[in-house]
Design an enzyme around this catalytic site. Structure first.
Site, PDB file in Angstrom:
ATOM      1  N   GLU A 170       0.950  -1.156   0.250  1.00 23.95           N
ATOM      2  CA  GLU A 170      -0.144  -0.203  -0.226  1.00 23.95           C
ATOM      3  C   GLU A 170       0.854   1.126   0.035  1.00 23.95           C
ATOM      4  OE1 GLU A 170      -2.730  -0.910   2.880  1.00 23.95           O
ATOM      5  OE2 GLU A 170      -3.875  -2.155   2.621  1.00 23.95           O
ATOM      6  N   GLU A 230      -6.506  -8.244  -0.954  1.00 26.84           N
ATOM      7  CA  GLU A 230      -6.960  -7.799   0.121  1.00 26.84           C
ATOM      8  C   GLU A 230      -8.950  -7.215   0.086  1.00 26.84           C
ATOM      9  OE1 GLU A 230      -5.487  -5.106   3.522  1.00 26.84           O
ATOM     10  OE2 GLU A 230      -3.498  -5.880   3.384  1.00 26.84           O
TER      11      GLU A 230
END
Length: 959
Positions: A170, A230
């Site tokens: 991320e 995710e």
């Protein structure tokens, strides 16, 4: 977002490969149903149990983080043994026939202490994280030198389970295959040099609670399948299941399947626990996450929803992993209804999905062609109902149409078992094409044979056990098991050497062994549920029914008796005569962790020489909680982040001891740069002491006005008025999570006491700021969550109210003034030096120093408390025990030397889970460290009945 994946090296492509339509593992189209699980949050003794529970739900893959500070908590001291044995974990994944996606970092997030960074990185001069920084990359490389040989040695082409690797996580700048800077290229080069050969990507792919959205996921520009690393299934702020979870996340899963996704990874599928001091500041011991498999191994309703979706997707992976959008071909399959039709078409057949996005059930008539009778289908609100067309079962048998929900297909040697739904509002309607004369074996009356077509149509009904129908063509057998969704929840697919076995009737099927032509299995049902009934076993050409073997279960107890409490004084470090000679020394106090201690507690000591009695104010930076002791007696408690504390001191020489503690470090999402002063813990920097005070106030009454572009900072500050300028509250996002620019202004009143200077402290501004005082530019700062200060020492300016203005540039996510701006008017003050620091609460296992805790005794600071208890043992009952810390303040709990984590929980009074593998026969020891010294009289060890299970055995012949 770039969602491309770097392809495998040539040597790995025969084992793991992909094209734009799907993944290929060992040359076979494979739909990836992946489960997020952290081995760091599960004791090693429970790894197998948790992995097996996921495998039983249809998961064929697990996704893990290799958290850096879990493996290198102290600089240069690596731990890959015991609970930290990554290699052993991956071997276990392999033994279960599952794959692994490994996310190697070096940043992770994960609601984990510092996002996975070792705390010692904070004390490396010049180090900047997540950037092309030589100092940072040096330590990353050293970690990777230990980590990557394990990961690369477990790649699928090396005989291990690893099929993909994620570098970084991320990151603001690079996802997928984007390598925007030398930092990314450094990670890439290092991993490849260390032998990475399977596919890999940066940062992640499609992180979202509803990653498929409402669009078709095909993209002709994408060289790889769509995949979500995710898929946020529930959230870390939740314990247990909520009524809507199952339907909500089931629908979101089916959208991935129906819209063309190549797979998904639930984050999390099993959350586990933050043992020791591993939690971040958003959670405590529990990381239950509301997951399918609970913190204690219990199965939630969403588990069975995930199981049904996984069973279908894997049963039809030959289509799903090699298909195109075919919705237009089936847009008229129903008429007159608010159904959304999606479809996938490939060489293996077609899948059509009837999607009811509304809030009411829809009764639809499905019409496919003149040779197939129409079928009435009831589709529940939010349900996505699959139909199957033109699917080849064998050379002689094709499933022409399934106008009934198919749960999945199981290959059992020469038998293909189709699991189909039966319910009171939908008939069972299956139509087969065969190339030779069929033999009807079971349920003959429900079949109709007309030429090359076999019809299996039964009326709508509910059953209390699966109905079995069998026919055979050219030595290939088809078995249809028609069952309710409740029956499907109790149906388990077991991969056995040579063939697969189906077991129906158990609430959960654990480990299965085949021995002397007998099937031996462990099973369980929830403690609060009724006993399981008959167990049915379906092998290749055998089906049998048996009664499970139960143990006699007496009523279970719910509370354990604790022995009388003992206590040990944990604030001896505050006493005047305590020998701190060997403590960590520094002129100014150093942040917690500077002494290499990784706990959440630290003591600081120095000496005071007070010229006159009175009220004094001490200013020091840091965080979070602190208690000051003067000559061993508690003087005051305060939050260090407030910047100062005021208390009374008598004239003379004194020992000042300060106890500090925190609730976990910030996980530092999206943060890049120097981390030395980010989220300080304990005491840090220069300590000032001055008679009088307090001297710190917060800048209040902020106003905001938008700017058009970043260059506006070079122009004049807009004239203030209360029409165009709007009231602003600290912490508000004025940019709506988008790039934006704006002016923020407040007025600082004339400070009292005629100070020689004012210091303006900014804790965090998101993200870049330019500071103006009375319209004059005085400072600039880049980056959020990084404190800075501005000093005003012009005597003329200090005589009047001061206009404080900020120009803020926000380039992503939320933006504004994150934390209160503090105005400090202390001016000249005594600087306290000569500090000593000792990290940690002390030794909870030390045998000496314990005393019987006297009734009604109160404590003025940290204390250890100790008790013992025995766990009731009864064959066939699996109880889950939790320590409820009622009446305590903050602290840690140990059972038999194992640290359960931090309390209080932030998601409710759920108690602290005791992994059953840490309990033993006979006496167990319970130790509590309470920071405020609150008495443990209300502490209880209670069973969590909702998570308890009854275990039993299954044994039957299968040949």
């Amino acid at each position: 977002m770039n969602d491309h994946i770097f392809p495998a090296q040539a040597s790995a492509k025969p084992f793991i490969n992909f094209d734009s339509k799907g993944f290929l593992i060992n040359g076979k189209r494979t739909f990836l149903v992946s489960a997020g699980l952290e081995y760091a949050r599960v004791p090693r003794q429970l790894w197998y149990d948790r992995l097996l529970r996921l495998k039983r739900a249809g998961f064929n893959c697990v996704e893990i983080y290799t958290l850096w500070n879990y493996h290198e908590p102290q600089e240069g001291k690596f731990n890959f043994t015991g609970d930290h044995d990554l290699n052993a974990f991956l071997n276990m994944v392999k033994s279960l026939g599952m794959y692994a996606i490994v996310r190697v970092g070096p940043y992770y997030c994960a609601e984990w202490d510092m996002g996975g960074y070792p705390v010692w990185l904070k004390f490396k001069p010049g180090l900047r994280v997540r950037e092309d920084n030589a100092e940072f990359e040096k330590f990353v490389d050293r970690f990777f030198d230990r980590l990557l040989p394990i990961v690369c040695g477990q790649q699928i082409n090396k005989g291990g389970p690893v099929i993909m690797v994620q570098l970084e996580n991320e990151h603001n700048e690079g996802w997928g295959t984007v390598t925007p800077n030398n930092y990314f290229r450094h990670l890439q080069s290092k991993a490849l040099d260390m032998g990475l050969q399977v596919p890999y990507f940066f940062s992640g792919l499609h992180h979202s609670s509803d990653p498929a959205g409402d669009d078709i996921l095909d993209d002709p520009k994408r060289p790889n399948p769509w995949f979500s690393t995710e898929f946020w299934s529930v959230w870390y702020s939740q314990y247990g299941a909520k009524p809507a979870d199952s339907a909500v996340y089931s629908r979101r899963t089916w959208k991935i399947i129906a819209h063309g996704g190549g797979g998904y990874n639930y984050y999390m599928a099993h959350g586990g626990s933050n043992f020791g001091y591993t939690n971040n500041d958003e959670d405590a011991a529990s990381y239950d996450y509301g997951t399918a498999v609970g913190q204690a191994g219990d199965l939630r309703p969403v588990y069975y929803a995930f199981k049904r979706a996984a069973t279908f997707a894997r049963g039809f992976q030959d289509i799903l992993e090699n298909s195109i959008d075919a919705a237009s071909s089936y847009k008229n399959i129903t008429a007159g209804h608010d159904l959304k039709i999606t479809a996938r078409s490939g060489a293996g057949g077609d899948l059509i999905f009837l999607d009811n996005p509304g809030t009411n059930s829809i009764k639809a008539t499905v019409s496919v062609d003149t040779t197939i009778p129409t079928s009435n289908v009831t589709i529940a609100p939010g349900e996505i109902y699959p139909l199957v067309h033109n699917f080849s079962i064998s050379k002689a048998i094709k499933l022409n149409w399934a106008l009934t929900r198919i749960y999945g297909l199981v290959k059992q040697g020469s038998t293909t078992t189709i699991l189909v739904e039966t319910r009171k509002d939908n008939p069972t309607s299956l139509f087969f094409k065969v190339s030779a004369k069929p033999t009807l074996i079971k349920g003959k009356d429900s079949f109709k044979v007309a030429g090359s077509t076999i019809y299996l149509v039964t009326p709508p009904r509910e059953t209390n056990k699966p109905a079995e129908y069998i026919f055979e063509v050219s030595g290939q057998r088809v078995r249809v098991l028609a069952m309710s969704s409740k029956d499907m929840d109790k149906t388990w697919l077991v991969e056995q050497p040579g063939t697969n076995i189906i077991v129906n009737g158990a609430s959960y099927l654990g480990e299965v062994k085949e021995q002397n032509k007998q099937l031996l299995a462990n099973a369980e049902y929830p403690l609060l549920a009724k006993k399981d009934g008959e167990i049915r076993v379906y092998a290749e050409k055998l089906s049998s029914t048996l009664s499970p073997v139960y143990h006699d279960i007496a009523s279970s107890i719910s509370t354990i008796n604790l022995s009388p409490w003992q206590n040990k004084n944990a604030m001896v470090y505050a006493e005047t005569g305590y020998n701190d000679k060997n403590w960590f020394s520094s002129a100014n106090p150093m942040q917690m962790g500077a002494d290499c201690n990784t706990t959440a507690d630290a003591w600081y000591r120095t000496q005071l020489n007070i010229p006159s009695s009175g009220k004094y104010t001490m200013q020091v930076d840091g965080g979070d909680r602190a208690t000051a002791f003067i000559d061993g007696k508690q003087a005051v408690r305060w939050k260090v982040r407030n910047g100062e504390v005021t208390f009374d001191i008598e004239k003379g020489r004194h020992t000042l001891a300060v106890f500090t503690a925190h609730d976990g470090r910030d996980k530092l999402p999206t943060y890049q740069g120097i981390i030395t002063d980010v989220d300080k813990k304990g005491l840090s920097g220069q300590v000032l002491l001055k008679k009088g005070g307090p001297f710190i106030s917060s800048a209040a009454n902020w106003y905001f006005i938008k700017a058009a572009k970043a260059e506006d900072v070079k122009g004049n500050i807009p004239v203030f008025d209360t029409v165009s300028w709007k009231k602003y509250a600290i912490g508000d996002d004025v940019f709506d999570k988008h790039e934006g620019f704006g002016w923020f202004q407040t007025i600082i009143p004339v400070p009292g006491g005629n100070p020689s200077k004012l210091v303006i402290n900014f804790r965090s501004v998101d993200e870049d700021a330019t500071v103006f005082v009375n319209g004059k530019r005085v400072a600039g700062h880049k980056g959020w969550n990084s404190p800075f200060q501005v000093e005003i020492n012009d005597a003329e300016i200090l005589k009047k109210p001061i206009a404080l203005t900020l120009f803020i540039e926000n380039y992503s996510n939320e933006g504004g003034i994150d934390q209160p701006v503090k105005i400090n008017s202390i001016g000249a003050a005594e600087v306290l030096t000569g500090w000593k620091m000792l990290g940690g609460p002390g030794d909870p296992d030390a045998a000496n120093g314990w005393n019987k805790m006297a009734l009604k005794t109160t404590f003025a600071g940290p204390q250890f408390f100790r008790s013992q208890f025995s766990v009731p043992r009864q064959k066939g009952i699996h109880l889950i025990w939790r320590v409820h810390t009622d009446g305590l303040s903050y602290g840690s709990v140990w059972v038999n030397g194992h640290n359960l984590g931090r309390y209080p929980e932030k998601i409710g009074n759920i108690g602290m889970y005791i992994p059953e593998c840490w309990l033993k026969a006979g006496l167990n020891q319970l130790v509590i460290y309470d920071e405020n010294g609150n008495r443990p009289d209300k502490v209880r060890v209670i069973t969590e009945k909702e998570a308890g299970r009854i275990t039993y055995k299954i044994q039957t012949a299968i040949h």
